[in-house]
Design a protein around this motif. Structure first.
Motif, PDB file in Angstrom:
ATOM      1  N   UNK A 101       0.847  -1.187   0.000  1.00  0.00           N
ATOM      2  CA  UNK A 101       0.000   0.000   0.000  1.00  0.00           C
ATOM      3  C   UNK A 101       0.889   1.245   0.000  1.00  0.00           C
ATOM      4  N   UNK A 102       0.920   1.924  -1.135  1.00  0.00           N
ATOM      5  CA  UNK A 102       1.673   3.167  -1.236  1.00  0.00           C
ATOM      6  C   UNK A 102       0.734   4.347  -1.389  1.00  0.00           C
ATOM      7  N   UNK A 103       1.311   5.519  -1.617  1.00  0.00           N
ATOM      8  CA  UNK A 103       0.498   6.727  -1.720  1.00  0.00           C
ATOM      9  C   UNK A 103      -0.504   6.660  -2.863  1.00  0.00           C
ATOM     10  N   UNK A 104      -0.139   6.039  -3.967  1.00  0.00           N
ATOM     11  CA  UNK A 104      -1.078   5.955  -5.096  1.00  0.00           C
ATOM     12  C   UNK A 104      -2.311   5.145  -4.719  1.00  0.00           C
ATOM     13  N   UNK A 105      -2.096   4.025  -4.020  1.00  0.00           N
ATOM     14  CA  UNK A 105      -3.232   3.196  -3.606  1.00  0.00           C
ATOM     15  C   UNK A 105      -4.103   3.935  -2.585  1.00  0.00           C
ATOM     16  N   UNK A 106      -3.450   4.661  -1.693  1.00  0.00           N
ATOM     17  CA  UNK A 106      -4.201   5.414  -0.685  1.00  0.00           C
ATOM     18  C   UNK A 106      -5.049   6.491  -1.355  1.00  0.00           C
ATOM     19  N   UNK A 107      -4.443   7.209  -2.305  1.00  0.00           N
ATOM     20  CA  UNK A 107      -5.194   8.272  -2.993  1.00  0.00           C
ATOM     21  C   UNK A 107      -6.416   7.707  -3.706  1.00  0.00           C
ATOM     22  N   UNK A 108      -6.238   6.585  -4.392  1.00  0.00           N
ATOM     23  CA  UNK A 108      -7.352   6.022  -5.139  1.00  0.00           C
ATOM     24  C   UNK A 108      -8.453   5.535  -4.197  1.00  0.00           C
ATOM     25  N   UNK A 109      -8.062   4.925  -3.093  1.00  0.00           N
ATOM     26  CA  UNK A 109      -9.069   4.421  -2.156  1.00  0.00           C
ATOM     27  C   UNK A 109      -9.854   5.577  -1.534  1.00  0.00           C
ATOM     28  N   UNK A 110      -9.167   6.605  -1.094  1.00  0.00           N
ATOM     29  CA  UNK A 110      -9.863   7.740  -0.489  1.00  0.00           C
ATOM     30  C   UNK A 110     -10.709   8.475  -1.528  1.00  0.00           C
ATOM     31  N   UNK A 111     -10.204   8.568  -2.759  1.00  0.00           N
ATOM     32  CA  UNK A 111     -10.987   9.208  -3.815  1.00  0.00           C
ATOM     33  C   UNK A 111     -12.274   8.433  -4.075  1.00  0.00           C
ATOM     34  N   UNK A 112     -12.182   7.108  -4.120  1.00  0.00           N
ATOM     35  CA  UNK A 112     -13.385   6.299  -4.307  1.00  0.00           C
ATOM     36  C   UNK A 112     -14.361   6.451  -3.156  1.00  0.00           C
ATOM     37  N   UNK A 113     -13.833   6.565  -1.952  1.00  0.00           N
ATOM     38  CA  UNK A 113     -14.676   6.748  -0.760  1.00  0.00           C
ATOM     39  C   UNK A 113     -15.426   8.075  -0.834  1.00  0.00           C
ATOM     40  N   UNK A 114     -14.714   9.148  -1.123  1.00  0.00           N
ATOM     41  CA  UNK A 114     -15.365  10.452  -1.223  1.00  0.00           C
ATOM     42  C   UNK A 114     -16.374  10.471  -2.373  1.00  0.00           C
ATOM     43  N   UNK A 115     -16.019   9.833  -3.480  1.00  0.00           N
ATOM     44  CA  UNK A 115     -16.937   9.769  -4.621  1.00  0.00           C
ATOM     45  C   UNK A 115     -18.224   9.059  -4.239  1.00  0.00           C
ATOM     46  N   UNK A 116     -18.118   7.995  -3.473  1.00  0.00           N
ATOM     47  CA  UNK A 116     -19.316   7.265  -3.079  1.00  0.00           C
ATOM     48  C   UNK A 116     -20.150   8.026  -2.050  1.00  0.00           C
ATOM     49  N   UNK A 117     -19.532   8.915  -1.309  1.00  0.00           N
ATOM     50  CA  UNK A 117     -20.316   9.787  -0.449  1.00  0.00           C
ATOM     51  C   UNK A 117     -21.135  10.758  -1.305  1.00  0.00           C
ATOM     52  N   UNK A 118     -20.553  11.240  -2.405  1.00  0.00           N
ATOM     53  CA  UNK A 118     -21.315  12.093  -3.325  1.00  0.00           C
ATOM     54  C   UNK A 118     -22.440  11.313  -3.999  1.00  0.00           C
ATOM     55  N   UNK A 119     -22.179  10.053  -4.311  1.00  0.00           N
ATOM     56  CA  UNK A 119     -23.220   9.180  -4.868  1.00  0.00           C
ATOM     57  C   UNK A 119     -24.397   9.053  -3.897  1.00  0.00           C
ATOM     58  N   UNK A 120     -24.088   8.819  -2.628  1.00  0.00           N
ATOM     59  CA  UNK A 120     -25.152   8.689  -1.627  1.00  0.00           C
ATOM     60  C   UNK A 120     -25.854  10.022  -1.414  1.00  0.00           C
ATOM     61  N   UNK A 121     -25.112  11.111  -1.473  1.00  0.00           N
ATOM     62  CA  UNK A 121     -25.738  12.427  -1.355  1.00  0.00           C
ATOM     63  C   UNK A 121     -26.791  12.627  -2.435  1.00  0.00           C
ATOM     64  N   UNK A 122     -26.513  12.169  -3.645  1.00  0.00           N
ATOM     65  CA  UNK A 122     -27.504  12.288  -4.717  1.00  0.00           C
ATOM     66  C   UNK A 122     -28.743  11.461  -4.403  1.00  0.00           C
ATOM     67  N   UNK A 123     -28.556  10.252  -3.876  1.00  0.00           N
ATOM     68  CA  UNK A 123     -29.699   9.411  -3.507  1.00  0.00           C
ATOM     69  C   UNK A 123     -30.524  10.068  -2.402  1.00  0.00           C
ATOM     70  N   UNK A 124     -29.849  10.634  -1.419  1.00  0.00           N
ATOM     71  CA  UNK A 124     -30.557  11.322  -0.342  1.00  0.00           C
ATOM     72  C   UNK A 124     -31.304  12.532  -0.898  1.00  0.00           C
ATOM     73  N   UNK A 125     -30.693  13.220  -1.847  1.00  0.00           N
ATOM     74  CA  UNK A 125     -31.385  14.339  -2.483  1.00  0.00           C
ATOM     75  C   UNK A 125     -32.663  13.918  -3.178  1.00  0.00           C
ATOM     76  N   UNK A 126     -32.640  12.761  -3.840  1.00  0.00           N
ATOM     77  CA  UNK A 126     -33.850  12.256  -4.501  1.00  0.00           C
ATOM     78  C   UNK A 126     -34.950  11.986  -3.472  1.00  0.00           C
ATOM     79  N   UNK A 127     -34.579  11.414  -2.351  1.00  0.00           N
ATOM     80  CA  UNK A 127     -35.563  11.088  -1.312  1.00  0.00           C
ATOM     81  C   UNK A 127     -36.158  12.360  -0.723  1.00  0.00           C
TER      82      UNK A 127
END
Length: 502
Positions: free
Chosen positions: A245-271
């Motif tokens: 696990x290097x910095x590149x892997x960490x960046x991608x994992x955290x980026x995916x995590x933040x992206x999925x929070x935005x995905x859930x935000x859109x779902x909550x917005x629909x509700x």
């Protein structure tokens, strides 16, 4: 008096440090930001237990694992344990769940009158840890760091398929509630599995964080030999030596995590948009079951009392509660008594038994002096662990490990354990006394071991011969939907329309 409708929006594994006063301003979560603006925001909210099933059982019952017996992700949530769904339903509410609650055992409702989806995780005892085998890894269900090395972009995953369905059914349910066929007030819980790993996101959300300044943790990885005893156990449980696990892997994992929070935000917005479009009002509660360390100190996922794992967002928008930030430590086990308080529902029959207390007095300005308690007795541990958060202090204890005492005001990243510092001996003694009054760790350990041993035998027995799973099977009464010949078409079309006559 008309009782208020209630909408509980729950997510999975959302780190509360990203919600210092509502969502951090660099997150692309406009719907959660708008909700925060009209909510009481609890800056220092903690899970009852930093793992899915025990954390959710604690949230729903208002009691910690040592009371509920839900120690881990394969421990049965007893059908005799009252939840907020029982209390509200008993008081005349229609109660409904769309999404995850990680119920283990044959009772897959726990007070919900209706459940719109199945769960995403199994309902049986197959994920039971075994304290008799310290250090044993069960690779097919324990976390490993493949979620980190496998982070990236996809248009569909197992988790996305699930949350797409959760949101779809929640929106349809809100539309149906607007038709007014049932005069009772309603309590709808919508529970998503994101931003829980794997850290894989749809491209349009992934692209939102291309230039994000928060893709590396504030505290980089600490060498294994310098980690505290429990953190070393978590490293081992995550099979860390097999992954680079290097910095590149960490960046991608955290980026995916933040992206999925935005995905859930859109779902909550629909509700929330559907709620507004159908002219319905509801108390809205937003929270997570636990957090995610996201590479801080080299740790990932949950299972720790460290802030990233144990601290969660908690926001409540309700009539009569002035939007504000509250810094006093609180717990997700306080949500059930809070909902009952806001709905005017008595919990007198079980109040002495539960651990949580209503947050309404806190939101109205009353001081909250009692410590927040947490427990953990699941995978990655070898004996029960407990913690207390009060004021600026956090204290942890486990029979196997040295005590820990952190001053979170001076040391928010928990870098300096003050338990052996003579200058803090009085504070340590005070927390020791509170822990002694609350817990018998020998008894706690014996209870957990007895539960594990029983469940392991039962699981092995039930998997021989015929297999009859407990997983919830959603029912669709197709002959009662749309138009059928036992229905009057004219009545149907009018009754299914909202608003009527416009």
């Amino acid at each position: 008096m008309t009782k208020p409708n209630i909408l509980v929006l729950m997510v999975d594994q959302l780190n509360g440090t990203f919600f210092p006063d509502g969502p951090a301003d660099w997150l692309h979560v406009s719907n959660l930001a708008a909700l925060a603006a009209r909510s009481v925001r609890f800056r220092n909210a903690y899970t009852g237990s930093p793992l899915c099933a025990p954390g959710r059982a604690a949230f729903m019952s208002g009691a910690l694992p040592s009371r509920t017996g839900v120690y881990d992700n394969a421990a049965e949530f007893g059908s005799d344990l009252p939840t907020y769904a029982h209390f509200l339903r008993r008081a005349g509410y229609q109660t409904c769940l769309s999404g995850k609650m990680h119920f283990v055992g044959p009772d897959q409702l726990h007070g919900f009158e209706e459940r719109l989806t199945t769960d995403i995780y199994p309902a049986d005892f197959g994920w039971t840890p075994d304290y008799r085998k310290p250090g044993e890894r069960i690779d097919w269900w324990y976390h490993n760091l493949g979620s980190v090395t496998g982070a990236g972009v996809a248009e569909i995953t197992n988790q996305m398929e699930y949350d797409d369905e959760v949101a779809h059914h929640a929106v349809a349910k809100i539309y149906d509630l607007s038709r007014g066929h049932d005069p009772r007030p309603w309590a709808l819980t919508v529970s998503f599995t994101h931003p829980h790993d794997p850290y894989v996101a749809r491209r349009r959300f992934w692209d939102l964080y291309a230039d994000c300044d928060h893709l590396l943790p504030e505290v980089p990885a600490i060498p294994y030999s310098d980690q505290d005893a429990h953190s070393r156990r978590l490293f081992d449980a995550n099979d860390w030596t097999r992954f680079d696990i290097g910095d590149d892997e960490i960046r991608r994992a955290r980026r995916g995590y933040f992206a999925n929070l935005s995905y859930i935000d859109e779902k909550i917005g629909e509700i929330l948009a559907t709620l507004k479009a159908t002219r319905q009002e509801a108390i809205v509660v937003f929270l997570s079951d636990h957090g995610d360390m996201l590479g801080e100190r080299g740790l990932w996922f949950k299972m720790s009392f460290r802030e990233g794992s144990a601290r969660v967002p908690l926001m409540i928008a309700a009539p009569g509660l002035t939007p504000m930030r509250i810094d006093a430590p609180v717990s997700t086990i306080d949500v059930t008594p809070t909902l009952c308080d806001l709905a005017g529902v008595s919990m007198m029959d079980v109040e002495p038994w539960i651990d949580g207390r209503s947050l309404v007095p806190t939101a109205e300005g009353q001081a909250r002096g009692a410590p927040v308690a947490m427990e953990y007795a699941a995978e990655g541990s070898e004996a029960p662990m407990v913690a207390l958060r009060q004021g600026r202090w956090k204290y942890t204890r486990c029979a196997l490990d040295p005590e820990q005492l952190f001053d979170l005001d001076a040391d928010p990243h928990e870098m300096t354990n003050l338990a052996a510092d003579p200058d803090h001996a009085e504070t340590l003694a005070r927390f020791r006394g509170m822990a002694d009054d609350r817990w018998d760790l020998d008894r706690f350990d014996a209870d957990v071991r007895r539960s594990q041993a029983r469940r392991l035998v039962v699981y092995e027995g039930l998997r021989k011969g015929g297999y009859y799973p407990w997983d919830f099977q959603p029912l669709r009464k197709a002959s009662e939907r749309y138009m059928r010949n036992h229905m009057d078409l004219n009545v149907l079309e009018e009754s299914q329309r909202f608003p009527r006559g416009e």
